[in-house]
Design a protein around this motif. Sequence first.
Motif, PDB file in Angstrom:
ATOM      1  N   HIS A   1       0.853  -1.191   0.000  1.00  0.00           N
ATOM      2  CA  HIS A   1       0.000   0.000   0.000  1.00  0.00           C
ATOM      3  C   HIS A   1       0.891   1.245   0.000  1.00  0.00           C
ATOM      4  O   HIS A   1       2.130   1.143  -0.091  1.00  0.00           O
TER       5      HIS A   1
ATOM      6  N   LYS B   1      -2.011  -3.016   6.516  1.00  0.00           N
ATOM      7  CA  LYS B   1      -2.811  -4.120   5.988  1.00  0.00           C
ATOM      8  C   LYS B   1      -3.968  -4.437   6.927  1.00  0.00           C
ATOM      9  O   LYS B   1      -5.061  -4.807   6.487  1.00  0.00           O
TER      10      LYS B   1
ATOM     11  N   GLN C   1      -5.576   0.507   0.907  1.00  0.00           N
ATOM     12  CA  GLN C   1      -5.767   0.203  -0.507  1.00  0.00           C
ATOM     13  C   GLN C   1      -4.454  -0.223  -1.158  1.00  0.00           C
ATOM     14  O   GLN C   1      -3.406   0.383  -0.938  1.00  0.00           O
TER      15      GLN C   1
END
Length: 306
Positions: free
Chosen positions: A34, A245, A250
């Motif tokens: 991410h 996470k 995202q």
Amino acid sequence: MDTSLREKSDFSPVRWPNHAYIGRFAPSPTGPLHFGSLITAVASYCEAKSQHGKWLVRIEDTDIPRIYPGSESHILRCLDTFAFEPDAPIIFQKDHLARYEAVIDQLKHCNLVYACQCTRKILGSNAIYAGTCRNLKLDFKHQAIRLKVTDQQICFEDALQGQQCSNLQQDLGDFVLKRRDGIINYQLAVVVDDHLQGVTHVVRGADLLDNTVRQIWLGHCLGYSQIQYMHLPLAMNAQGQKLSKQNLAQALDLSQAPQLLAQAVLALHQEPIEIDQPAIMLKQAVTQWDRSRIPQHQIHLSGIYQ
């Protein structure tokens, strides 16, 4: 402390001639990369390259049951798309489990570890392990393995966070190197691999800061050279949550790689870089890199990362 382990170890680190700085990026494939991961990758890469050092990549995947399907291939695609080029072949820890077992055997030989039968139910909410099994001399088979700690203050100077100190016996107690289910603990694998890869400097997120004294102690027990650390402030979203996470951050959109790379540089409070091919952008970021501009505490992404 029994120093005989230093003489018995046959693990020799990689020697990098004429390079005083060897850095690394070591993501865990428990989910896709991410934006917070990208910030760490950019910082570790620029810090290494700005000092004419080497930059390595290691996939920290010893906790095999927690590997998220497809995350390893996503990490590799990210590295390629963002033009990060490691200076040595990428290492996957799960391919080297035997080396960690060998180090545990060395620690056993020097009476620096012991078997522990305590379950989570037995331990309850206790944050500090009381040494319940330290003197029981249990058989190591099918038990957790703990490293002995001592009652002493351990300090290190973090390049961003300043001096950090902890007394492991008072703050944590003897800690696990191998779980009862046979999984090698992160603390052991990271220390052994940093040593074997010749790593001299570690740049990573501040969420790993409390692991560092444990790793310094284990490295001391093994006779390894001291590593220098720089812990980056956590990247926070508009809701005040860190990108992680666990918070379902995202996954990086690889179709937006140049824009994301530029945003990561801004998040680190560096001079803006021009939107171009990622390889060219990284070169500019390295040229302009200034560690002193990195915020010490939190990276607020509002207005930077959309």
